[in-house]
Write a protein that holds these residues in place. Structure first.
Motif, PDB file in Angstrom:
ATOM      1  N   PRO A  61       0.826  -1.210   0.000  1.00 29.48           N
ATOM      2  CA  PRO A  61       0.000   0.000   0.000  1.00 29.48           C
ATOM      3  C   PRO A  61       0.857   1.257   0.000  1.00 29.48           C
ATOM      4  O   PRO A  61       1.926   1.305   0.623  1.00 29.48           O
ATOM      5  N   ALA A  62       0.388   2.279  -0.707  1.00 27.91           N
ATOM      6  CA  ALA A  62       1.078   3.561  -0.739  1.00 27.91           C
ATOM      7  C   ALA A  62       0.490   4.485   0.321  1.00 27.91           C
ATOM      8  O   ALA A  62      -0.627   4.295   0.783  1.00 27.91           O
ATOM      9  N   GLY A  63       1.249   5.520   0.697  1.00 31.93           N
ATOM     10  CA  GLY A  63       0.739   6.517   1.611  1.00 31.93           C
ATOM     11  C   GLY A  63       0.806   6.081   3.064  1.00 31.93           C
ATOM     12  O   GLY A  63       1.266   4.992   3.381  1.00 31.93           O
ATOM     13  N   PRO A  64       0.338   6.961   3.968  1.00 32.14           N
ATOM     14  CA  PRO A  64       0.363   6.632   5.394  1.00 32.14           C
ATOM     15  C   PRO A  64      -0.437   5.374   5.690  1.00 32.14           C
ATOM     16  O   PRO A  64      -1.421   5.065   5.033  1.00 32.14           O
ATOM     17  N   ARG A  65       0.003   4.682   6.701  1.00 32.42           N
ATOM     18  CA  ARG A  65      -0.657   3.427   7.088  1.00 32.42           C
ATOM     19  C   ARG A  65      -1.911   3.763   7.887  1.00 32.42           C
ATOM     20  O   ARG A  65      -1.831   4.323   8.976  1.00 32.42           O
ATOM     21  N   THR A  66      -3.062   3.412   7.373  1.00 34.77           N
ATOM     22  CA  THR A  66      -4.315   3.778   8.010  1.00 34.77           C
ATOM     23  C   THR A  66      -4.657   2.815   9.135  1.00 34.77           C
ATOM     24  O   THR A  66      -4.201   1.670   9.178  1.00 34.77           O
ATOM     25  N   ALA A  67      -5.518   3.287  10.044  1.00 37.62           N
ATOM     26  CA  ALA A  67      -5.792   2.540  11.271  1.00 37.62           C
ATOM     27  C   ALA A  67      -6.581   1.271  11.033  1.00 37.62           C
ATOM     28  O   ALA A  67      -6.663   0.423  11.922  1.00 37.62           O
ATOM     29  N   ASP A  68      -7.162   1.096   9.834  1.00 37.33           N
ATOM     30  CA  ASP A  68      -7.867  -0.152   9.556  1.00 37.33           C
ATOM     31  C   ASP A  68      -6.904  -1.309   9.300  1.00 37.33           C
ATOM     32  O   ASP A  68      -7.336  -2.416   9.018  1.00 37.33           O
ATOM     33  N   ARG A  69      -5.596  -1.060   9.411  1.00 38.15           N
ATOM     34  CA  ARG A  69      -4.591  -2.107   9.221  1.00 38.15           C
ATOM     35  C   ARG A  69      -3.948  -2.545  10.532  1.00 38.15           C
ATOM     36  O   ARG A  69      -3.021  -3.362  10.533  1.00 38.15           O
ATOM     37  N   ILE A  70      -4.398  -2.041  11.655  1.00 44.70           N
ATOM     38  CA  ILE A  70      -3.771  -2.334  12.938  1.00 44.70           C
ATOM     39  C   ILE A  70      -4.048  -3.777  13.360  1.00 44.70           C
ATOM     40  O   ILE A  70      -5.136  -4.301  13.159  1.00 44.70           O
ATOM     41  N   VAL A  71      -3.030  -4.407  13.957  1.00 44.07           N
ATOM     42  CA  VAL A  71      -3.149  -5.738  14.559  1.00 44.07           C
ATOM     43  C   VAL A  71      -2.678  -5.629  16.014  1.00 44.07           C
ATOM     44  O   VAL A  71      -1.556  -5.187  16.257  1.00 44.07           O
ATOM     45  N   PRO A  72      -3.524  -6.020  16.975  1.00 46.46           N
ATOM     46  CA  PRO A  72      -4.906  -6.472  16.854  1.00 46.46           C
ATOM     47  C   PRO A  72      -5.858  -5.321  16.556  1.00 46.46           C
ATOM     48  O   PRO A  72      -5.594  -4.187  16.943  1.00 46.46           O
ATOM     49  N   VAL A  73      -6.965  -5.633  15.875  1.00 48.10           N
ATOM     50  CA  VAL A  73      -7.895  -4.600  15.441  1.00 48.10           C
ATOM     51  C   VAL A  73      -8.478  -3.879  16.658  1.00 48.10           C
ATOM     52  O   VAL A  73      -8.865  -4.497  17.643  1.00 48.10           O
ATOM     53  N   PRO A  74      -8.520  -2.531  16.628  1.00 47.77           N
ATOM     54  CA  PRO A  74      -9.036  -1.784  17.775  1.00 47.77           C
ATOM     55  C   PRO A  74     -10.557  -1.884  17.914  1.00 47.77           C
ATOM     56  O   PRO A  74     -11.267  -2.305  17.003  1.00 47.77           O
ATOM     57  N   LEU A  75     -11.030  -1.430  19.058  1.00 50.55           N
ATOM     58  CA  LEU A  75     -12.462  -1.403  19.330  1.00 50.55           C
ATOM     59  C   LEU A  75     -13.184  -0.492  18.354  1.00 50.55           C
ATOM     60  O   LEU A  75     -14.255  -0.829  17.836  1.00 50.55           O
ATOM     61  N   SER A  76     -12.621   0.688  18.083  1.00 50.57           N
ATOM     62  CA  SER A  76     -13.282   1.669  17.226  1.00 50.57           C
ATOM     63  C   SER A  76     -12.240   2.500  16.499  1.00 50.57           C
ATOM     64  O   SER A  76     -11.250   2.928  17.103  1.00 50.57           O
ATOM     65  N   VAL A  77     -12.444   2.707  15.210  1.00 55.17           N
ATOM     66  CA  VAL A  77     -11.556   3.533  14.390  1.00 55.17           C
ATOM     67  C   VAL A  77     -12.412   4.513  13.592  1.00 55.17           C
ATOM     68  O   VAL A  77     -13.334   4.112  12.884  1.00 55.17           O
TER      69      VAL A  77
END
Length: 552
Positions: free
Chosen positions: A47-63
């Motif tokens: 992926p290009a550009g800043p790493r967005t929060a929908d890629r976090i492991v483990p997935v957060p409660l709310s983004v």
């Protein structure tokens, strides 16, 4: 754990080592597999550009994604800590230590100065304690916001701030994990976002078996680093077994003079002095992991029996040194003053060295004493642990002995019933099902490392189950998950890495993320991007075909 295999000979170990070396290439801390997908799973573009929060492991409660350019780290960026109420002020030193650790992590790859300053107002990265956050945030929850003006992490306590800093790392390009300045000099930019997060379970851990093969304090610290990145909060150390005794007990010097001198395969073994162990505990505490020491009794005790033969009243001991992998043959005497004086000496010392609340007494695979004697032994040692100020933990076989925190691994006939009945009496359970969470099981039958007695565990098998519903237990009795890593076939940090990664993040997400977010398709895409992070850090990992790793 039952392992219906013969012990590994030195020749077999050498062959396995040669196979691994042929299949692996050197990479930093360990060895990195470079095999591509083999089952048709499509590789993804990077992926290009800043790493967005929908890629976090483990997935957060709310983004909640924001708008605008996000925040870029520059030579003007500072890390801010905030003074506050009197209660917050008492924790100011701890918050500053978190800030300094974050600064150190970010300075290495970016080359930026990133001074730690007060107050928290202004741009940069701010770490702020806020007791007014909702009570549901808990001790580990946090809120992270990023926009063009900076990044702000707030939490009710220091532990939550630390968890938030791990998410901040994941929002930066993978090169942020490099121990040296990043070669490509990327822009260190965070996408605009608001993250609200807290864990599903209070106990999220991994176990390292240092008895079958000994690992140095520095190697254990490396293991801790991997756990902390994925927000695990317990390190279970399996300190004793048939092959070796790994912790110094001054009242029982033969435990290390004799019992520490062996390991699987015949190599020398080793042990932790009190200072070594306390350094491991300190390092873990700084990363908000609680060390759970395990002394496995009355079975798995051949090293103890070699040191103190008078504790063997069943003739169960094997000649020393014992370097095989067979289990279930050894046991301490189930009765008598001598054995309970021994266990008290050990429990007292380990409780003295361990600030955390738990002390694990093992209790699995005891085959040579009567059930009633076994239950009474467990009850008495459990009482010794409580008298020393700790909560006893035991493998699920200890349920008849009244242990209140049970670690489930063995699903054979009758075990489920024992566990369910124990939870109905109030016991709580850590879920470690051997066919799902045992990190030493092979990915597939032909994999050169690991064992297969509990089956093979690919990444999806490790991920796709629910700790709350795997067994019919009392609602609310499951307090968390743990991934045990046994080391019969693992004797280097690189070998540990290959079995941990990519399965550790799967178990971490089970423990941290809300059940409703559980989705294999979404997870494997996020997991695939972690490979670049591990490469930057110098971690070994297995490029499993069920994960769509990005093209190189």
């Amino acid at each position: 754990m039952p392992r219906p295999i013969a012990g590994l000979s030195v020749r077999t170990r050498v062959l396995l080592t040669l196979l691994c070396v042929l299949a692996l290439t050197a990479a930093g801390f360990g060895l990195q597999r470079v095999l591509g997908p083999r089952d048709g799973t499509a590789a993804r573009p990077v992926p290009a550009g800043p790493r967005t929060a929908d890629r976090i492991v483990p997935v957060p409660l709310s983004v909640t994604p924001g708008s605008g350019p996000g925040y870029r780290l520059t030579d003007r960026t500072v890390i801010r800590t905030a003074p506050g109420t009197e209660a917050v002020e008492r924790q100011a030193g701890e918050v500053r230590r978190i800030a300094e650790r974050l600064a150190e992590t970010l300075r290495r790859p970016t080359g930026l100065p990133l001074p730690v300053v007060e107050p928290a107002a202004g741009d940069g990265i701010a770490l702020v304690l806020d007791p007014a956050l909702p009570e549901a945030t808990g001790t580990e929850g946090y809120r992270l916001t990023a926009d063009a003006d900076g990044v702000r992490i707030t939490a009710r306590g220091p532990e939550g701030l630390f968890r938030g800093t791990q998410t901040l790392r994941q929002l930066l390009p993978p090169g942020i994990e490099s121990p040296a300045p990043a070669a490509d000099g990327p822009e260190w930019t965070l996408a605009p976002v608001t993250v609200e997060d807290r864990p599903r379970y209070r106990y999220r851990g991994a176990m390292l078996d240092v008895a079958r093969h000994f690992f140095t304090p520095a190697e254990v610290k490396g293991f801790i680093d991997r756990l902390a990145l994925y927000k695990l909060n317990h390190l279970h150390l399996h300190l004793t077994d048939d092959q070796g005794w790994r912790i110094e007990v001054p009242a029982r010097p033969a435990l290390t003079a004799v019992g520490a001198t062996s390991e699987v395969g015949g190599t020398p073994g080793g042990f932790y002095t009190a200072a070594d162990y306390q350094e491991i505990v300190r390092y873990a505490q700084e990363r908000y992991l609680t060390v759970v020491p395990e002394i496995d009794v009355p079975g798995h005790s051949n090293a103890a029996l070699a040191a103190y033969p008078e504790l063997d009243c069943t003739g169960s001991a094997r000649p020393w040194p014992y370097t095989g992998t067979e289990v279930g043959f050894s046991t301490l005497c189930p009765t008598g003053d001598a054995v309970f004086t021994f266990t008290r000496d050990v429990v007292t010392e380990l409780a003295r060295l361990t600030p955390g609340p738990y002390l694990h007494i093992g209790g699995d695979e005891v085959k040579r004493i009567a059930p009633a004697e076994y239950a009474e032994f467990v009850r008495r040692v459990g009482e010794q642990v409580r008298a020393a100020g700790k909560t006893p933990v035991g493998w699920n076989q200890t349920a008849p002995g009244g242990i209140g925190l049970l670690q489930f691994w063995d699903g054979r006939a009758g075990r489920d019933t024992e566990l369910r009945e124990a939870t109905e009496r109030g016991a709580e359970v850590i879920m470690s099902p051997s066919g799902r969470s045992y990190l030493d099981m092979k990915y597939e039958s032909t994999y050169p490392l690991g064992l297969v007695w509990a089956g093979t565990i690919d990444v999806r098998t490790a991920y796709d189950w629910d700790p709350d519903t795997l067994l019919p237990l009392r609602a609310g009795s499951v307090v968390g998950v743990e991934g045990p890593l046994w080391t019969e076939t693992l004797d280097t940090p690189g070998a540990l890495d290959l079995m941990l990664l990519p399965r550790l993040p799967a178990l971490a997400e089970l423990g941290w993320s809300p059940r409703e977010s559980h989705d294999w398709g979404h997870f494997k895409g996020r997991l695939a991007e972690e490979g670049a992070r591990w490469e930057a850090a110098g971690y070994a990992y297995e490029r499993r075909p069920e994960v769509p790793w990005p093209n190189r």
